[in-house]
Scaffold this active site. Structure first.
Site, mmCIF file in Angstrom:
data_model
loop_
_atom_site.group_PDB
_atom_site.id
_atom_site.type_symbol
_atom_site.label_atom_id
_atom_site.label_comp_id
_atom_site.label_asym_id
_atom_site.label_seq_id
_atom_site.Cartn_x
_atom_site.Cartn_y
_atom_site.Cartn_z
ATOM 1 N N CYS A 258 1.126 54.094 -14.123
ATOM 2 C CA CYS A 258 2.403 54.787 -14.257
ATOM 3 C C CYS A 258 3.170 54.619 -12.948
ATOM 4 O O CYS A 258 3.407 53.495 -12.515
ATOM 5 C CB CYS A 258 2.207 56.260 -14.621
ATOM 6 S SG CYS A 258 1.235 57.220 -13.447
ATOM 7 N N ARG A 263 0.192 60.451 -14.572
ATOM 8 C CA ARG A 263 0.443 60.323 -16.011
ATOM 9 C C ARG A 263 -0.513 59.309 -16.638
ATOM 10 O O ARG A 263 -0.979 59.494 -17.766
ATOM 11 C CB ARG A 263 1.897 59.893 -16.257
ATOM 12 C CG ARG A 263 2.926 60.982 -16.026
ATOM 13 C CD ARG A 263 4.342 60.443 -16.209
ATOM 14 N NE ARG A 263 4.742 59.518 -15.158
ATOM 15 C CZ ARG A 263 5.887 58.825 -15.144
ATOM 16 N NH1 ARG A 263 6.726 58.944 -16.150
ATOM 17 N NH2 ARG A 263 6.173 58.020 -14.138
#
Length: 308
Positions: A258, A263
């Protein structure tokens, strides 16, 4: 029994077994809010909060939970690296985590940083670690108990093991895939605008790269596609379908990334723990790759740093 009925019965049994296996896979790495509330007084369960927004834990947390700060406790604050073994060993001790403890991690932002924590726990070989499915969002939505009082636990005896390099991708690994020197699937879990190079990063974040776009060959499966409205993970069958739609079926090794790795650890958890695929998380992610001199980049939107 007729052949037709026999075939129907076998088909039903196969579906039942498949559903049971999927449920067992999920329950091995996830706990429900209901299960956790019933086990808050269980001496062999330790709850750990890993949130990003400051003050959340202090205003109210799951009773008995230990607060872990992602920015200081799970990383080396000087080098761009995960927490070194002595630092993580001290964290386990101070959190009261023992060899036989079931550790349940949860946090805000749909468990982004809690998933990062689960990844670090896995790297250092700490067993029986689970995520609270739905995290703070679901716990609070159900009006379950919160406490502003931090509990001090007796020192834990869990021991870190040698870091498992098979769970972590680094820049040379990603470059090898981008240059087609190694065969793996890159999964970019950022927003479509980040992936296409329309924006460098979400608004208001401090960690940036000077180039926009994505690693050549990477497919875009935004992390948010993996969760239901209440923040819980979608079913195993739904997750498989989401990834199969872009050619990710577990037949090749997978690397998630990410912007800074949090994430993508959420997607790593889904792919590795819930689907059982061979997955590594690239925690250097776009802030490292997008700032690396000479690294190949795909930038469909054509956005260039400093150009208006």
């Amino acid at each position: 029994m007729s052949l037709r009925r026999l075939l129907a019965a076998l088909a039903t049994a196969a579906v039942t077994l498949s559903a049971g296996a999927a449920s067992a896979q999920s329950s091995a790495f996830l706990v429900s809010t209901d299960w956790l509330e019933k086990n808050l007084d269980n001496a062999k369960v330790r709850v750990v909060e890993v949130s990003v927004n400051p003050g959340l834990f202090e205003r109210g947390h799951i009773p008995g939970a230990v607060n872990v700060n992602w920015h200081t406790d799970l990383v080396d604050v000087v080098s761009r690296d995960i927490a070194p073994p002595p630092q993580f060993q001290a964290l386990l001790k101070n959190a009261g985590i023992n060899q036989d403890t079931t550790t349940v991690l949860y946090g805000d932002n749909n468990n982004w940083f809690a998933a990062w924590g689960a990844w670090i726990f896995d790297i250092y070989g700490i067993e029986n670690v689970k995520l609270l499915d739905g995290g703070r969002k679901k716990w609070e939505a159900e009006n379950r108990p919160l406490s502003p009082v931090a509990k001090i636990h007796a020192a834990g005896n869990a021991q870190v093991k040698t870091a498992n390099a098979a769970l972590r991708a680094k820049l040379p690994d990603v470059l090898a895939v981008a240059r087609k020197e190694k065969d793996a699937v890159l999964v970019d879990i950022r927003s479509a605008d980040e992936y296409n190079g329309k924006v460098f990063a979400p608004n208001g974040v401090p960690e940036l790269a000077v180039r926009a776009g994505h690693v050549p060959g990477a497919v875009n499966v935004t992390w948010s596609k993996l969760v239901a409205e209440d923040g819980t993970f979608k079913s195993v069958d739904e997750l498989k379908a989401i990834y199969q739609a872009v050619g990710v079926d577990g037949s090749k090794p997978v690397i998630t990334y990410c912007r800074i790795g949090e994430r993508s650890s959420h997607s790593w958890f889904a792919l590795k723990k819930l689907l059982g695929y061979d997955v590594r998380n690239y925690d250097g992610s776009w802030t490292e790759y997008g700032n690396s001199v000479g690294a190949p980049i795909s930038n469909p939107a054509g956005t260039v740093w400093g150009k208006t």
